[in-house]
Write a protein that holds these residues in place. Structure first.
Motif, short mmCIF file in Angstrom:
data_model
loop_
_atom_site.label_atom_id
_atom_site.label_comp_id
_atom_site.label_asym_id
_atom_site.label_seq_id
_atom_site.Cartn_x
_atom_site.Cartn_y
_atom_site.Cartn_z
N LEU A 178 0.36 -1.94 0.05
CA LEU A 178 0.18 0.17 -0.06
C LEU A 178 1.01 1.46 0.33
O LEU A 178 0.11 2.46 -0.34
CB LEU A 178 -1.21 0.11 1.35
N GLU A 179 2.12 1.27 0.21
CA GLU A 179 3.09 2.30 0.10
C GLU A 179 2.91 2.97 -1.03
O GLU A 179 2.22 4.85 -0.23
CB GLU A 179 4.52 1.83 0.45
N PRO A 180 2.52 2.70 -2.21
CA PRO A 180 2.69 3.29 -3.20
C PRO A 180 1.24 3.96 -2.97
O PRO A 180 0.51 5.84 -3.31
CB PRO A 180 2.17 3.36 -4.36
N LEU A 181 -0.31 3.77 -2.52
CA LEU A 181 -1.21 4.36 -1.59
C LEU A 181 -1.22 5.31 -1.16
O LEU A 181 -1.29 6.31 -1.42
CB LEU A 181 -2.38 3.58 -2.09
N TRP A 182 -0.47 5.18 -0.23
CA TRP A 182 -0.19 6.51 0.63
C TRP A 182 0.44 7.82 0.25
O TRP A 182 -0.65 8.92 0.61
CB TRP A 182 0.95 5.99 2.09
N LEU A 233 2.16 1.24 13.70
CA LEU A 233 3.42 0.97 13.96
C LEU A 233 3.69 -0.01 12.13
O LEU A 233 5.11 0.09 12.80
CB LEU A 233 2.75 -1.07 14.82
N ALA A 234 3.89 0.46 11.51
CA ALA A 234 4.48 -0.31 9.59
C ALA A 234 5.33 0.79 9.27
O ALA A 234 5.75 1.14 8.87
CB ALA A 234 3.80 -0.63 9.13
N GLY A 235 5.07 2.41 10.38
CA GLY A 235 5.62 3.15 10.17
C GLY A 235 4.62 4.32 8.73
O GLY A 235 5.77 4.73 8.29
N VAL A 236 4.04 3.96 8.40
CA VAL A 236 2.88 4.85 7.56
C VAL A 236 3.46 6.29 7.64
O VAL A 236 3.86 6.71 7.19
CB VAL A 236 1.61 3.95 7.05
N LEU A 237 2.49 6.35 8.81
CA LEU A 237 2.71 7.80 9.23
C LEU A 237 4.38 8.84 9.39
O LEU A 237 4.17 9.53 9.34
CB LEU A 237 1.93 8.49 10.02
N ASP A 238 5.05 7.96 10.00
CA ASP A 238 7.00 8.40 9.74
C ASP A 238 7.01 9.24 8.51
O ASP A 238 7.07 9.75 7.92
CB ASP A 238 7.72 7.30 10.31
N ARG A 239 6.61 8.17 7.39
CA ARG A 239 7.33 7.97 5.93
C ARG A 239 5.55 9.22 4.90
O ARG A 239 6.45 9.95 4.25
CB ARG A 239 7.08 6.62 4.68
N HIS A 240 4.95 8.62 5.36
CA HIS A 240 4.19 9.28 4.37
C HIS A 240 2.84 11.15 6.14
O HIS A 240 2.09 10.67 6.12
CB HIS A 240 2.57 9.09 4.77
N ALA A 272 11.02 -1.65 19.79
CA ALA A 272 11.59 -0.45 20.66
C ALA A 272 12.55 0.11 19.50
O ALA A 272 13.36 -0.25 18.81
CB ALA A 272 12.03 -1.56 21.45
N GLY A 273 12.44 0.95 19.23
CA GLY A 273 13.81 2.24 17.90
C GLY A 273 12.50 1.99 16.56
O GLY A 273 13.12 2.70 15.33
N ARG A 274 11.72 1.37 16.31
CA ARG A 274 11.31 1.08 14.92
C ARG A 274 10.34 2.37 14.33
O ARG A 274 11.12 3.04 13.50
CB ARG A 274 10.25 0.06 15.09
N ARG A 280 2.01 7.62 20.88
CA ARG A 280 1.09 8.98 21.42
C ARG A 280 1.14 10.12 20.38
O ARG A 280 0.00 10.49 20.24
CB ARG A 280 0.80 9.50 22.82
N TRP A 281 2.15 9.95 20.39
CA TRP A 281 2.12 11.65 18.96
C TRP A 281 1.41 11.17 18.13
O TRP A 281 0.58 12.29 17.27
CB TRP A 281 3.82 11.13 18.46
N TYR A 282 0.72 10.06 17.26
CA TYR A 282 0.62 9.89 15.96
C TYR A 282 -0.92 10.20 16.24
O TYR A 282 -1.18 10.94 15.03
CB TYR A 282 0.61 8.55 15.64
N LEU A 283 -1.05 10.21 17.52
CA LEU A 283 -2.71 10.30 17.23
C LEU A 283 -2.58 12.20 17.22
O LEU A 283 -3.91 12.19 16.46
CB LEU A 283 -3.27 10.34 18.95
#
Ligand code: 5CU
Length: 386
Positions: A178-182, A233-240, A272-274, A280-283
């Motif tokens: 789903l990466e390209p979609l995000w 947890l998959a880091g989607v909001l870090d990358r997008h 840890a570290g991922r 909580r920040w993502y909320l």
């Protein structure tokens, strides 16, 4: 009327006539069937869940007729609605059919919105905007999904977002496919409305007949909680970081569980570290509908979201006040119409009145915060603010 006072519903559904025809053509759920009622009259029933109780529920023009939607809006003082197809969307179709139907339904939705009236006090605003559909089903190629997103953004000015289920292309929302979609959603700025359908395993509900209550009150929000947590947890909001996610039913149990989640991550050798931030920040990066039916719950969600945004972490009075404002600015009124109709009584729908009263009674919110939740936050999120 000033734009500040508009009442805007971001959680209101429909089945477009073309989609209702598809449901009528089917012999298993999801489907619309016609049967004789106990009084001998013919009636349409909607079966969307596999184990729908009592042979489904009544379905009629309130699900597809624009005049009925507008009548409901007028009855409840709603100025603008962001309508979305109701579950289960296109999830049950093979990709080629889902792709064709998504294009047709998005064009239908554009006409539904653009052909409707404008807000009397603000003629530049229509009363109806929409969330479109993507052919987000197993087998959907990534490029086709990204192309569908850019087509939506280019061709349909009244469609301001998309509604998606928790399944993705079959592997959930943490699927690398789903990466390209995000990426394309973040680029277009379309709002992604995440809505449940599947609930959780029916085994959890036991054998006693509790009607539709457990899957709906608990299963739906638990499903959203799990899906969005996996995405985080998959880091989607870090990358997008520009991805704009609106969570149904006030984010389910995520606000209540966010600190536990953060602690579990910190103590887990795999996780840890991922992530780039504390969980909580993502909320604080997401939006939440205010479809929770209680003032205490709305206050809690906004407080938790406000703290997550970092503003309320300091503990000083000014920090707490800023956090509260930030949290309230991420919550948006919704009705869930045409679901939750009154069981008998005529007049305003109890489900709607409860949600409006809940907003009115949140102790932590100023009058300005409440006006934001009732309408201004939606106008800002969807780019309709002057
Ligand atoms: O009552 C229900 O089952 C539902 C549903 O299926 N979808 C929804 O959005 N609200 C209520």
């Amino acid at each position: 009327m000033s734009l500040r006072k508009l009442l805007v519903d971001v959680h209101t559904h429909l089945y477009l006539p073309r989609y209702a025809s598809v449901l009528r053509s089917r012999s298993n759920a999801p489907r619309i069937l016609t049967r004789n009622s106990p009084s001998g009259q013919s009636e349409d029933r909607l079966l969307i869940l596999d184990d729908e109780p009592s042979g489904g529920r009544p379905v009629g023009p309130q699900y597809w007729d624009r005049d009925e939607k507008l009548k409901f809006m007028d009855q409840h003082g709603i100025d603008i609605s962001f309508v979305s197809s109701a579950n289960p969307w296109l999830d049950f179709l093979p990709f080629p059919e889902a792709q064709e139907l998504a294009q047709q339904l998005n064009a239908d939705l554009e006409s539904y919105c653009s052909g409707g009236p404008s807000v009397v006090s603000a003629v530049e605003l229509k009363r109806l905007y929409g969330f479109g559909l993507l052919p987000l089903v197993p087998g959907a190629p990534s490029e086709a999904l990204s192309e569908a997103v850019s087509q939506l953004a280019r061709q349909h000015p009244h469609i301001r977002g998309i509604i998606i289920s928790t399944q993705g292309v079959g592997e959930g929302l943490d699927d690398p496919a789903l990466e390209p979609l995000w990426a394309s959603l973040a680029e277009t700025g379309l709002v992604v409305f995440l809505h449940p359908h599947y609930g959780v395993s029916a085994q959890a509900w036991g054998t006693r007949d509790n009607g539709h209550v457990l899957p709906l009150a608990l299963g739906f929000p638990f499903e959203t909680t799990t899906a969005i947590t996996r995405l985080i947890l998959a880091g989607v909001l870090d990358r997008h970081p520009n991805l704009r996610l609106l969570l149904a039913h006030s984010g389910g149990a995520l606000p209540q569980l966010s600190s536990r989640l953060a602690s579990c991550i910190e103590h887990d050798p795999v996780l840890a570290g991922r992530l780039a931030h504390d969980a909580r920040w993502y909320l604080g990066r997401m939006w939440f509908d205010a479809v929770a039916y209680g003032a205490a719950e709305l206050g809690f969600v906004s407080e938790t979201v406000g703290r997550a945004s970092g503003c309320g972490q300091g503990g000083g009075t000014a920090d707490v006040r800023r956090g509260r404002k930030e949290g309230a600015s991420r919550m948006l009124f919704g009705t869930d119409h045409p679901f939750f109709p009154p069981l008998g009584e005529a007049g305003k729908w109890r489900s709607v009145v409860e949600n409006l009263e809940a907003i009115e009674r949140v102790d932590q919110w100023s009058e300005e915060d409440k006006e934001g939740v009732r309408g201004r936050n939606a106008l800002t999120l969807f780019g309709l603010s002057p």
